[in-house]
Design a protein around this motif. Structure first.
Motif, PDB file in Angstrom:
ATOM      1  N   PRO A 352       0.810  -1.230   0.000  1.00 28.62           N
ATOM      2  CA  PRO A 352       0.000   0.000   0.000  1.00 28.62           C
ATOM      3  C   PRO A 352       0.837   1.271   0.000  1.00 28.62           C
ATOM      4  O   PRO A 352       0.494   2.244  -0.672  1.00 28.62           O
ATOM      5  CB  PRO A 352      -0.831  -0.124   1.286  1.00 28.62           C
ATOM      6  CG  PRO A 352      -0.918  -1.589   1.531  1.00 28.62           C
ATOM      7  CD  PRO A 352       0.408  -2.130   1.104  1.00 28.62           C
ATOM      8  N   LEU A 353       1.948   1.264   0.749  1.00 27.24           N
ATOM      9  CA  LEU A 353       2.791   2.457   0.784  1.00 27.24           C
ATOM     10  C   LEU A 353       3.523   2.685  -0.531  1.00 27.24           C
ATOM     11  O   LEU A 353       3.994   3.792  -0.796  1.00 27.24           O
ATOM     12  CB  LEU A 353       3.808   2.364   1.927  1.00 27.24           C
ATOM     13  CG  LEU A 353       3.224   2.332   3.339  1.00 27.24           C
ATOM     14  CD1 LEU A 353       4.329   2.431   4.374  1.00 27.24           C
ATOM     15  CD2 LEU A 353       2.218   3.470   3.542  1.00 27.24           C
ATOM     16  N   LEU A 354       3.621   1.638  -1.351  1.00 22.58           N
ATOM     17  CA  LEU A 354       4.230   1.780  -2.679  1.00 22.58           C
ATOM     18  C   LEU A 354       3.189   2.158  -3.726  1.00 22.58           C
ATOM     19  O   LEU A 354       3.524   2.316  -4.904  1.00 22.58           O
ATOM     20  CB  LEU A 354       4.918   0.470  -3.094  1.00 22.58           C
ATOM     21  CG  LEU A 354       6.041  -0.029  -2.194  1.00 22.58           C
ATOM     22  CD1 LEU A 354       6.659  -1.290  -2.765  1.00 22.58           C
ATOM     23  CD2 LEU A 354       7.106   1.044  -2.000  1.00 22.58           C
ATOM     24  N   GLY A 362      -3.522   3.496   8.920  1.00 21.80           N
ATOM     25  CA  GLY A 362      -3.378   2.899  10.241  1.00 21.80           C
ATOM     26  C   GLY A 362      -3.709   1.431  10.311  1.00 21.80           C
ATOM     27  O   GLY A 362      -3.418   0.788  11.317  1.00 21.80           O
ATOM     28  N   ALA A 363      -4.324   0.880   9.277  1.00 24.06           N
ATOM     29  CA  ALA A 363      -4.698  -0.536   9.283  1.00 24.06           C
ATOM     30  C   ALA A 363      -3.534  -1.394   8.802  1.00 24.06           C
ATOM     31  O   ALA A 363      -2.634  -0.923   8.107  1.00 24.06           O
ATOM     32  CB  ALA A 363      -5.923  -0.766   8.400  1.00 24.06           C
ATOM     33  N   ARG A 364      -3.574  -2.649   9.194  1.00 23.72           N
ATOM     34  CA  ARG A 364      -2.556  -3.586   8.749  1.00 23.72           C
ATOM     35  C   ARG A 364      -2.873  -4.046   7.316  1.00 23.72           C
ATOM     36  O   ARG A 364      -4.008  -4.393   7.016  1.00 23.72           O
ATOM     37  CB  ARG A 364      -2.498  -4.802   9.668  1.00 23.72           C
ATOM     38  CG  ARG A 364      -2.108  -4.469  11.098  1.00 23.72           C
ATOM     39  CD  ARG A 364      -2.171  -5.729  11.953  1.00 23.72           C
ATOM     40  NE  ARG A 364      -1.743  -5.460  13.326  1.00 23.72           N
ATOM     41  CZ  ARG A 364      -1.722  -6.383  14.280  1.00 23.72           C
ATOM     42  NH1 ARG A 364      -2.127  -7.627  14.013  1.00 23.72           N
ATOM     43  NH2 ARG A 364      -1.309  -6.067  15.490  1.00 23.72           N
ATOM     44  N   CYS A 365      -1.853  -4.073   6.484  1.00 23.24           N
ATOM     45  CA  CYS A 365      -2.076  -4.542   5.103  1.00 23.24           C
ATOM     46  C   CYS A 365      -2.087  -6.062   5.078  1.00 23.24           C
ATOM     47  O   CYS A 365      -1.677  -6.733   6.030  1.00 23.24           O
ATOM     48  CB  CYS A 365      -0.999  -3.987   4.173  1.00 23.24           C
ATOM     49  SG  CYS A 365       0.642  -4.711   4.407  1.00 23.24           S
ATOM     50  N   PHE A 366      -2.544  -6.602   3.968  1.00 22.71           N
ATOM     51  CA  PHE A 366      -2.657  -8.052   3.832  1.00 22.71           C
ATOM     52  C   PHE A 366      -1.280  -8.711   3.921  1.00 22.71           C
ATOM     53  O   PHE A 366      -1.122  -9.786   4.507  1.00 22.71           O
ATOM     54  CB  PHE A 366      -3.337  -8.390   2.507  1.00 22.71           C
ATOM     55  CG  PHE A 366      -3.561  -9.858   2.302  1.00 22.71           C
ATOM     56  CD1 PHE A 366      -4.454 -10.570   3.091  1.00 22.71           C
ATOM     57  CD2 PHE A 366      -2.862 -10.545   1.322  1.00 22.71           C
ATOM     58  CE1 PHE A 366      -4.665 -11.936   2.905  1.00 22.71           C
ATOM     59  CE2 PHE A 366      -3.061 -11.903   1.128  1.00 22.71           C
ATOM     60  CZ  PHE A 366      -3.968 -12.595   1.920  1.00 22.71           C
ATOM     61  N   ALA A 376       5.152  -1.032   8.308  1.00 22.13           N
ATOM     62  CA  ALA A 376       5.186   0.409   8.033  1.00 22.13           C
ATOM     63  C   ALA A 376       3.783   0.959   7.813  1.00 22.13           C
ATOM     64  O   ALA A 376       3.535   2.146   8.027  1.00 22.13           O
ATOM     65  CB  ALA A 376       6.051   0.679   6.802  1.00 22.13           C
ATOM     66  N   CYS A 377       2.846   0.089   7.427  1.00 21.29           N
ATOM     67  CA  CYS A 377       1.478   0.518   7.153  1.00 21.29           C
ATOM     68  C   CYS A 377       0.725   0.889   8.428  1.00 21.29           C
ATOM     69  O   CYS A 377      -0.218   1.690   8.396  1.00 21.29           O
ATOM     70  CB  CYS A 377       0.731  -0.585   6.410  1.00 21.29           C
ATOM     71  SG  CYS A 377       0.923  -2.221   7.159  1.00 21.29           S
ATOM     72  N   ASN A 378       1.109   0.332   9.600  1.00 19.78           N
ATOM     73  CA  ASN A 378       0.352   0.598  10.829  1.00 19.78           C
ATOM     74  C   ASN A 378       1.246   1.090  11.962  1.00 19.78           C
ATOM     75  O   ASN A 378       0.922   0.926  13.134  1.00 19.78           O
ATOM     76  CB  ASN A 378      -0.399  -0.671  11.270  1.00 19.78           C
ATOM     77  CG  ASN A 378       0.545  -1.776  11.718  1.00 19.78           C
ATOM     78  OD1 ASN A 378       1.716  -1.755  11.362  1.00 19.78           O
ATOM     79  ND2 ASN A 378       0.049  -2.723  12.477  1.00 19.78           N
ATOM     80  N   GLY A 379       2.388   1.661  11.593  1.00 16.68           N
ATOM     81  CA  GLY A 379       3.272   2.227  12.610  1.00 16.68           C
ATOM     82  C   GLY A 379       4.257   1.256  13.196  1.00 16.68           C
ATOM     83  O   GLY A 379       5.035   1.625  14.079  1.00 16.68           O
ATOM     84  N   GLY A 380       4.254   0.007  12.762  1.00 15.76           N
ATOM     85  CA  GLY A 380       5.186  -0.970  13.313  1.00 15.76           C
ATOM     86  C   GLY A 380       6.612  -0.769  12.829  1.00 15.76           C
ATOM     87  O   GLY A 380       7.554  -1.301  13.423  1.00 15.76           O
ATOM     88  N   GLU A 381       6.785  -0.041  11.754  1.00 18.62           N
ATOM     89  CA  GLU A 381       8.119   0.295  11.239  1.00 18.62           C
ATOM     90  C   GLU A 381       8.125   1.781  10.909  1.00 18.62           C
ATOM     91  O   GLU A 381       7.172   2.300  10.311  1.00 18.62           O
ATOM     92  CB  GLU A 381       8.459  -0.514   9.988  1.00 18.62           C
ATOM     93  CG  GLU A 381       9.845  -0.199   9.429  1.00 18.62           C
ATOM     94  CD  GLU A 381      10.140  -0.940   8.132  1.00 18.62           C
ATOM     95  OE1 GLU A 381      11.330  -1.212   7.864  1.00 18.62           O
ATOM     96  OE2 GLU A 381       9.189  -1.248   7.394  1.00 18.62           O
ATOM     97  N   ALA A 382       9.186   2.473  11.285  1.00 20.87           N
ATOM     98  CA  ALA A 382       9.279   3.910  11.026  1.00 20.87           C
ATOM     99  C   ALA A 382       9.301   4.176   9.528  1.00 20.87           C
ATOM    100  O   ALA A 382       9.937   3.435   8.778  1.00 20.87           O
ATOM    101  CB  ALA A 382      10.533   4.477  11.678  1.00 20.87           C
TER     102      ALA A 382
END
Length: 472
Positions: A352-354, A362-366, A376-382
């Motif tokens: 999604p970030l690409l 803020g949601a987790r991607c598949f 990175a999609c939900n804050g777990g990675e900067a």
């Protein structure tokens, strides 16, 4: 040195290979040895080759080549261009030539190359010249002619033995007699029935481009094929050899009605002219270098909050050579997206970030659920860490930026190939021609021309040129 053959104007190549005993359909070659003989003298070359599978014990005992010796050797595909250049246009001479030629030709095909040398088997030549003898193996030739053995069953050692044999027979027989036997063994290329042999009378064995034309509206004006070679005559004649390997090649030879050619200063000039003519003429039998109007690339930029983002740009909208933030050249949008998906998968990037998938902030991607994204999609990675990994993943796709403020000339012999922003403007030999080329304007960006030029600037002298004057 024995005289060269009129039947082999490009010179001779005495060739031997060693294999691990596998068939030609597999990567079985373990060593290649070549002795090149031409008007410039004699040159020896050899290399070990890493096969696809191990070397059996009995082969190791025979050749002295073991698995440790080839462990760090190049694959054939890595040296294919160099081997091709050493053989192209030369008479291919080997003992039991069908074996060596068959393995090498199969290896070239796997590497995306097609070589069609004239082939001479020294077993058959020995039988012709010495019919009183029953055996013509290499060991028999060594004993019979007093050949000096340096490294038996190694590729260069055996290739050197063939060169010695060649010298021995020229000491015994008149050159004309050997020439006749060689011509009968290698045969002559039979020209297509509708092609006048006079058209080939002036065809030089020099670098350049050749053009095949077929019949259209009663005239020989239909572009069929554009090719290039450093030895035009040898390459053109190879198209008409009797051993066509595909229906396409046979069809091409039967359709040819006219042949034209353009000499160039060298290989780079031939490559550039070939790419230019294929896009201009759109020959029916050329496929790889056809014009592609959907050429695109990924551009890496930052948004207003400093996060990295990718955008897909098309060549028509971009001055490729003036940017240093472009990655990859793709013939279509689908190809670009598929390559980016592969990079995301291999480097655990967030799709999604690409921009590859829609996503709720803020949601987790598949892919995170499949443990293929680091969050990175939900804050777990900067975002910064994700951006750095994205840059690392794209590194191998980075396009070369244009390092000059204006046009340059690439000197090849007496010719200057004029280039601006990785675009080929034309070639010139005189000052007047150069001015005309500079005033033509820059053509659209072309991927095939770009690839040629990126390599060319590393090998040819670069001459800075004045920018063309703006129209009054």
């Amino acid at each position: 040195m024995p005289p060269l053959l009129r039947a082999a104007p490009g010179g001779l190549a005495f060739v031997d290979i060693e294999t691990n005993g596998g068939p030609a359909q597999l990567e079985s070659i373990t060593e290649i040895g070549i002795v090149q003989v031409d008007e410039d003298g004699v040159r020896e070359w050899s290399t070990l080759v890493r096969p696809a599978s191990g070397i059996p014990d009995y082969i190791q005992r025979l050749t002295g080549i073991d698995n440790d010796m080839v462990a760090d050797a190049p694959r054939f595909a890595e040296i294919a261009d160099e081997v091709f250049d050493r053989l192209d246009g030369r008479l291919f001479i080997a003992h039991n030539a069908r074996f060596d030629h068959g393995h090498l030709r199969a290896a070239f095909r796997r590497a995306g190359l097609d070589i069609r040398p004239q082939v001479l088997c020294t077993v058959k030549l020995s039988r012709r010249l010495f019919p009183e003898h029953r055996h013509h193996g290499l060991d028999h030739l060594i004993t019979r002619h007093g050949l000096v053995v340096s490294d038996r069953h190694r590729a260069l050692g055996d290739a050197t033995l063939l060169w010695q044999f060649w010298q021995k027979i020229h000491d015994r027989f008149a050159p004309g007699h050997i020439e006749q036997q060689v011509r009968e063994l290698i045969g002559h290329p039979s020209l297509p029935p509708h092609l006048d042999a006079e058209q080939l009378a002036g065809l030089p064995d020099a670098p350049g481009v050749y053009l095949f034309y077929g019949e259209r509206d009663g005239q020989a004006s239909l572009p069929l094929y554009v090719g290039k070679s450093t030895r035009l005559r040898s390459r053109v004649l190879s198209h008409f050899a009797a051993d066509h390997q595909s229906d396409r090649e046979l069809s091409l030879s039967q359709q040819v009605r006219r042949i034209d050619w353009i000499e160039t200063a060298g290989e780079i000039g031939a490559l550039l002219k070939e790419a230019e003519l294929i896009k201009q003429l759109q020959p029916t039998h050329n496929r790889l270098l056809r014009r592609n109007r959907d050429l695109c690339t990924w551009r890496l930029a930052t948004d207003i909050v400093g996060d990295w983002r990718l955008e897909l740009l098309h060549a028509v909208d971009l001055d490729f050579g003036r940017h240093d933030d472009l990655f990859g050249l793709f013939r279509s949008r689908r190809e670009a997206i598929n390559r980016l998906r592969a990079l995301a998968r291999d480097h655990a990037l967030c799709p999604p970030l690409l921009g590859l998938e829609k996503h709720t902030a803020g949601a987790r991607c598949f892919d995170f659920q499949l443990k293929r994204c680091r969050g990175a999609c939900n804050g777990g990675e900067a975002p910064a860490a994700h951006g750095l990994r994205l840059i690392e993943a794209l590194h191998g796709l980075r396009l070369e930026s244009w390092s000059w403020t204006g046009p340059i000339g690439l000197r090849e012999g007496a010719t200057l190939h004029v280039v601006d922003g990785w675009r080929y403007l034309g070639s010139a030999r005189e000052e007047g021609e150069l001015a005309d080329v500079l005033e033509r304007g820059r053509p659209t960006f072309d991927m095939d021309i770009y690839k040629i030029l990126v390599k060319a600037v590393k090998h040819l002298p670069v001459v800075p040129l004045p920018a063309p004057k703006a129209p009054a």
